[in-house]
Structures are given as structure tokens and as C-alpha cells.
Design an enzyme around this catalytic site. Sequence first.
Site, PDB file in Angstrom:
ATOM      1  N   TYR A 156     106.845  46.132  -9.419  1.00 33.79           N
ATOM      2  CA  TYR A 156     106.988  47.587  -9.213  1.00 33.79           C
ATOM      3  C   TYR A 156     108.335  47.919  -8.575  1.00 33.79           C
ATOM      4  O   TYR A 156     108.961  48.929  -8.925  1.00 33.79           O
ATOM      5  CB  TYR A 156     105.850  48.123  -8.336  1.00 33.79           C
ATOM      6  CG  TYR A 156     104.539  48.277  -9.078  1.00 33.79           C
ATOM      7  CD1 TYR A 156     104.356  49.323  -9.994  1.00 33.79           C
ATOM      8  CD2 TYR A 156     103.488  47.392  -8.884  1.00 33.79           C
ATOM      9  CE1 TYR A 156     103.161  49.467 -10.683  1.00 33.79           C
ATOM     10  CE2 TYR A 156     102.288  47.529  -9.568  1.00 33.79           C
ATOM     11  CZ  TYR A 156     102.126  48.558 -10.463  1.00 33.79           C
ATOM     12  OH  TYR A 156     100.949  48.708 -11.151  1.00 33.79           O
ATOM     13  N   ARG A 202      90.844  64.789  -2.756  1.00 32.10           N
ATOM     14  CA  ARG A 202      92.222  64.841  -3.266  1.00 32.10           C
ATOM     15  C   ARG A 202      92.672  66.261  -3.600  1.00 32.10           C
ATOM     16  O   ARG A 202      93.866  66.543  -3.652  1.00 32.10           O
ATOM     17  CB  ARG A 202      92.352  63.927  -4.478  1.00 32.10           C
ATOM     18  CG  ARG A 202      92.448  62.461  -4.108  1.00 32.10           C
ATOM     19  CD  ARG A 202      93.832  62.072  -3.594  1.00 32.10           C
ATOM     20  NE  ARG A 202      94.771  61.949  -4.726  1.00 32.10           N
ATOM     21  CZ  ARG A 202      95.718  62.813  -5.030  1.00 32.10           C
ATOM     22  NH1 ARG A 202      95.908  63.867  -4.280  1.00 32.10           N
ATOM     23  NH2 ARG A 202      96.498  62.623  -6.079  1.00 32.10           N
TER      24      ARG A 202
HETATM   25  O1  CP3 Z   1      88.203  51.312  -3.595  1.00 30.65           O
HETATM   26  C1  CP3 Z   1      89.374  50.950  -3.779  1.00 30.65           C
HETATM   27  O2  CP3 Z   1      89.654  49.871  -4.318  1.00 30.65           O
HETATM   28  C2  CP3 Z   1      90.467  51.889  -3.321  1.00 30.65           C
HETATM   29  C3  CP3 Z   1      91.628  51.239  -2.698  1.00 30.65           C
HETATM   30  C4  CP3 Z   1      92.712  50.856  -3.707  1.00 30.65           C
HETATM   31  C5  CP3 Z   1      93.591  51.767  -4.356  1.00 30.65           C
HETATM   32  N1  CP3 Z   1      94.514  51.032  -5.036  1.00 30.65           N
HETATM   33  C6  CP3 Z   1      93.553  53.247  -4.254  1.00 30.65           C
HETATM   34  C7  CP3 Z   1      94.246  54.068  -5.259  1.00 30.65           C
HETATM   35  C8  CP3 Z   1      93.081  49.576  -4.102  1.00 30.65           C
HETATM   36  C9  CP3 Z   1      92.412  48.245  -3.753  1.00 30.65           C
HETATM   37  C10 CP3 Z   1      94.221  49.704  -4.935  1.00 30.65           C
HETATM   38  C11 CP3 Z   1      94.942  48.551  -5.497  1.00 30.65           C
HETATM   39  C12 CP3 Z   1      96.069  48.772  -6.409  1.00 30.65           C
HETATM   40  N2  CP3 Z   1      96.981  49.793  -6.405  1.00 30.65           N
HETATM   41  C13 CP3 Z   1      96.452  47.846  -7.412  1.00 30.65           C
HETATM   42  C14 CP3 Z   1      95.773  46.509  -7.665  1.00 30.65           C
HETATM   43  C15 CP3 Z   1      94.493  46.645  -8.395  1.00 30.65           C
HETATM   44  C16 CP3 Z   1      94.651  47.106  -9.809  1.00 30.65           C
HETATM   45  O3  CP3 Z   1      94.045  48.159 -10.120  1.00 30.65           O
HETATM   46  O4  CP3 Z   1      95.340  46.448 -10.571  1.00 30.65           O
HETATM   47  C17 CP3 Z   1      97.568  48.376  -8.062  1.00 30.65           C
HETATM   48  C18 CP3 Z   1      98.315  47.756  -9.227  1.00 30.65           C
HETATM   49  C19 CP3 Z   1      97.915  49.603  -7.421  1.00 30.65           C
HETATM   50  C20 CP3 Z   1      99.075  50.493  -7.718  1.00 30.65           C
HETATM   51  C21 CP3 Z   1      98.656  51.865  -8.052  1.00 30.65           C
HETATM   52  N3  CP3 Z   1      98.117  52.758  -7.160  1.00 30.65           N
HETATM   53  C22 CP3 Z   1      98.735  52.511  -9.318  1.00 30.65           C
HETATM   54  C23 CP3 Z   1      99.267  51.883 -10.586  1.00 30.65           C
HETATM   55  C24 CP3 Z   1      98.216  53.815  -9.168  1.00 30.65           C
HETATM   56  C25 CP3 Z   1      98.134  54.941 -10.172  1.00 30.65           C
HETATM   57  C26 CP3 Z   1      97.179  54.699 -11.261  1.00 30.65           C
HETATM   58  C27 CP3 Z   1      95.809  54.241 -10.813  1.00 30.65           C
HETATM   59  O5  CP3 Z   1      95.501  53.074 -11.078  1.00 30.65           O
HETATM   60  O6  CP3 Z   1      95.061  55.020 -10.224  1.00 30.65           O
HETATM   61  C28 CP3 Z   1      97.798  53.925  -7.812  1.00 30.65           C
HETATM   62  C29 CP3 Z   1      97.176  55.115  -7.208  1.00 30.65           C
HETATM   63  C30 CP3 Z   1      95.851  54.920  -6.559  1.00 30.65           C
HETATM   64  N4  CP3 Z   1      95.538  53.940  -5.684  1.00 30.65           N
HETATM   65  C31 CP3 Z   1      94.725  55.774  -6.719  1.00 30.65           C
HETATM   66  C32 CP3 Z   1      93.714  55.242  -5.895  1.00 30.65           C
HETATM   67  C33 CP3 Z   1      92.341  55.806  -5.678  1.00 30.65           C
HETATM   68  C34 CP3 Z   1      94.671  57.063  -7.545  1.00 30.65           C
HETATM   69  C35 CP3 Z   1      95.395  58.127  -6.801  1.00 30.65           C
HETATM   70  C36 CP3 Z   1      94.968  59.510  -7.210  1.00 30.65           C
HETATM   71  O7  CP3 Z   1      95.457  59.979  -8.233  1.00 30.65           O
HETATM   72  O8  CP3 Z   1      94.158  60.088  -6.472  1.00 30.65           O
END
Ligand code: CP3
Length: 345
Positions: free
Chosen positions: A151, A38
Site C-alpha cells: 500500500y 459511519r
Molecule cells: O471486524 C473487523 O475486522 C474490523 C476491523 C478491521 C478493519 N480493517 C476495518 C475496516 C480489520 C481487521 C481490517 C483489516 C484490513 N484493512 C485489511 C486486512 C484484511 C483484509 O480484508 O484483507 C486490509 C487489507 C485493510 C485495508 C483497508 N481498510 C481497505 C482496503 C479498506 C477499504 C475497503 C474495505 O475493505 O472495506 C479499508 C477500510 C475499512 N477498514 C473499513 C472497515 C470496516 C470500511 C470503511 C468504511 O467505509 O466504513
Amino acid sequence: MRSRDRFLAAFSGADVDRPPLWLMRQAGRYLPGYRALRARHAFWEVCKDPALSTEAALEPIRLFDLDAAIVFSDILVVPDALGLGVQFTTGEGPVLQYPVRCTDDLERLDARAARAKLSFVPAAVRHLRAAIGEDRALLGFAGAPWTLFAYAVEGQSSDDFRRARLMLQRDSVLAGRAMALFADVTIELLLAQLEAGADAVQLFDTWAGLLSAHDYARFVAPHVARICAAVQSAGGRLLLFVRGGAHLMPELARLPADGLSLDWRVDWREARRLCPDRVLQGHLDPVVLLGDDAGIIAAAQRVLADMTASSGARRCIFNLGHGVLPETEMRAVETLVKTWKTWSS
Ligand code: CP3
């Protein structure tokens, strides 16, 4: 047993040496390789480039020898492809530039264009399958219509998503049309991932627990049921994750999902009584992984003991009740995996 056989046995109901293990949000900020990735690439870039997506998805598999990999992507790919302009600001979670607040907002959304834009997700699944080979299980995923709607309306993360819940009360027709549209795109996205080599798909309904059982049954369950039916008629397997859904268990048990992914607040043995023939996945509190080894070992053994006592560990998948928290130390995951590998009832 081979990882993939152990995972597939959970769905067929066959005997297992121990329940298969993977972790929600197993790839992410708690891992050094991900943080390094990242530092060089934006979040959407990692999702949209199959080689980078695979690199992120493989890191936890290599480190912890988990039974299943999950494609590296996000649930918000669907609202983004529909034109809502999803951005990830550092530290504050997602921001949607063009939220859905009225009929005009909804009418601007183009499902046909969205389908074409989402081809990077099955491309990432295909790339990941080639990299992990045939011995490891592979999961695809998508967000459930209510969580995407939450969302889309709110335009950002929220503790209670009151704008979305209010829209459900005030304009249930508009809410229903929006969720139906999300469900249409989601079905195609899930089928494309199965076609690309996923063994199963998980539908994430992170915010369904905010709804009463009545509203869930009336406004949300029909869309989820349609997605389950579409996946199954294509021969796929579907796990439904609901956070905070203990009060929804009777409704969830009525849905045609192959399995339910439960959080730590659900009583495992009760859930098993309600769903004797379904896969149950879960449900260690991710906060336990922020504590010491003794606490992790005790909590993991408790979950494994419940699984063994209620179904001989058949039709179970060991997981967390929600995603791995960014503050988690790798040592904690190692302890969890070691407890699981050496566990005997
Ligand atoms: O190994 C894995 O599970 C990675 C794949 C994955 C991500 N998001 C990557 C991600 C999966 C399965 C998700 C699902 C997801 N995304 C959900 C459902 C599961 C849960 O946690 O409730 C939700 C609600 C989201 C929406 C989302 N995406 C949010 C609220 C955020 C920011 C805050 C957070 O939880 O990290 C993301 C960003 C995100 N998605 C990151 C990752 C690795 C972080 C991004 C970064 O800052 O590098």
C-alpha cells in the site's frame, strides 16, 4: 464451553466441544449499526475514539454470539502514523497522499513519532476488554510488512500491486529497509495490544500471495519471523493470515507463528499434515455467504468435517478465508453460526 476457553483451547491443543468461531471483518458495512455509526462519524474518528471503536467491535458479538471480538481499527494505522497520509474515500478504498517511491521518501518516515501516535489502538483494546468482560476472547491485529509496503508504494488499492513488486526486484535494499521499519513499528503496536488485554494478535498479510515462494522466503519471511519471535518472547500468541498463499505453505510452515489463517484455496488436510502442532484457522469462502442457506450449511459442514477428520477439531479456529463482504446479509451469518452451534461429527 465458555467462548474464551474454547478460543484458548485452540492454542493449548486441548479438547473442545467445537472449534471456536469468529469472522475476519466481522464488524463493517454489512451491519446496520455500523452504517449508522459511519453516517455520524468518519472512519478514522471511529478508530481513534475508544468508545466508538468498542461500539463497532461489539455489534457482531451481540448479534451473532461469536467467540472472539477483534478491536476495531485498520492495518493502515501504521503507514498513517508514519506520515503517509492515509485517507478513506467512499467506494474507492484507501488513498495514501505521500507514497514511498525512493530513499528520500523513506527517510522522511519517523518511527519514534509513529509509536506515540498509535496509542489509540491499545486504548481501544483496553476499552473493548472492559466492555466484553472476561468470558469472550479478544484479538488485536496489525498489517504484515509486505502488505503495508504494497500500500505504501502503490498509494492505493490494486489488483496486482505491480509498482511494489517491481520495487522489490529493482531496489530490494530500499524495500528491505522499508519493511524493517514497518516491522519495528508493528512489533510495538502488537505488544501494546497484548499488554492492553488482547488474548492473541493477528498479522494480516493480504497481498503475500502475489509473491513467488522464492521472493517470499528471501524478502518477506525474515521480517515476519522477527515479528513472531518478538510476540512470543513477550508471551503472546500470533496468528498469521495469508491470502492466496497455497503455494507458500512450505515457507509459512517454517515460520514460528502460533497459527496460520488459511483461505479456501488451501487443502485443509494437506495443511494439517504440514502443520500438525499449529493452530489452523479458516477457511470458508466469503462468497458462500452471498448464496442461499443450503449452500452455506453444506460448505460450513465440509470445513467442520475436515477439521474433525484431520485433528479431532483440536488446534482449529473456524473462520472465513477472507473478510465478510459488504454485500453479505445478516441472515447468511446467522445460518453459518447456527450450523456451527448445532454441528456434531
Ligand atoms: O471486524 C473487523 O475486522 C474490523 C476491523 C478491521 C478493519 N480493517 C476495518 C475496516 C480489520 C481487521 C481490517 C483489516 C484490513 N484493512 C485489511 C486486512 C484484511 C483484509 O480484508 O484483507 C486490509 C487489507 C485493510 C485495508 C483497508 N481498510 C481497505 C482496503 C479498506 C477499504 C475497503 C474495505 O475493505 O472495506 C479499508 C477500510 C475499512 N477498514 C473499513 C472497515 C470496516 C470500511 C470503511 C468504511 O467505509 O466504513
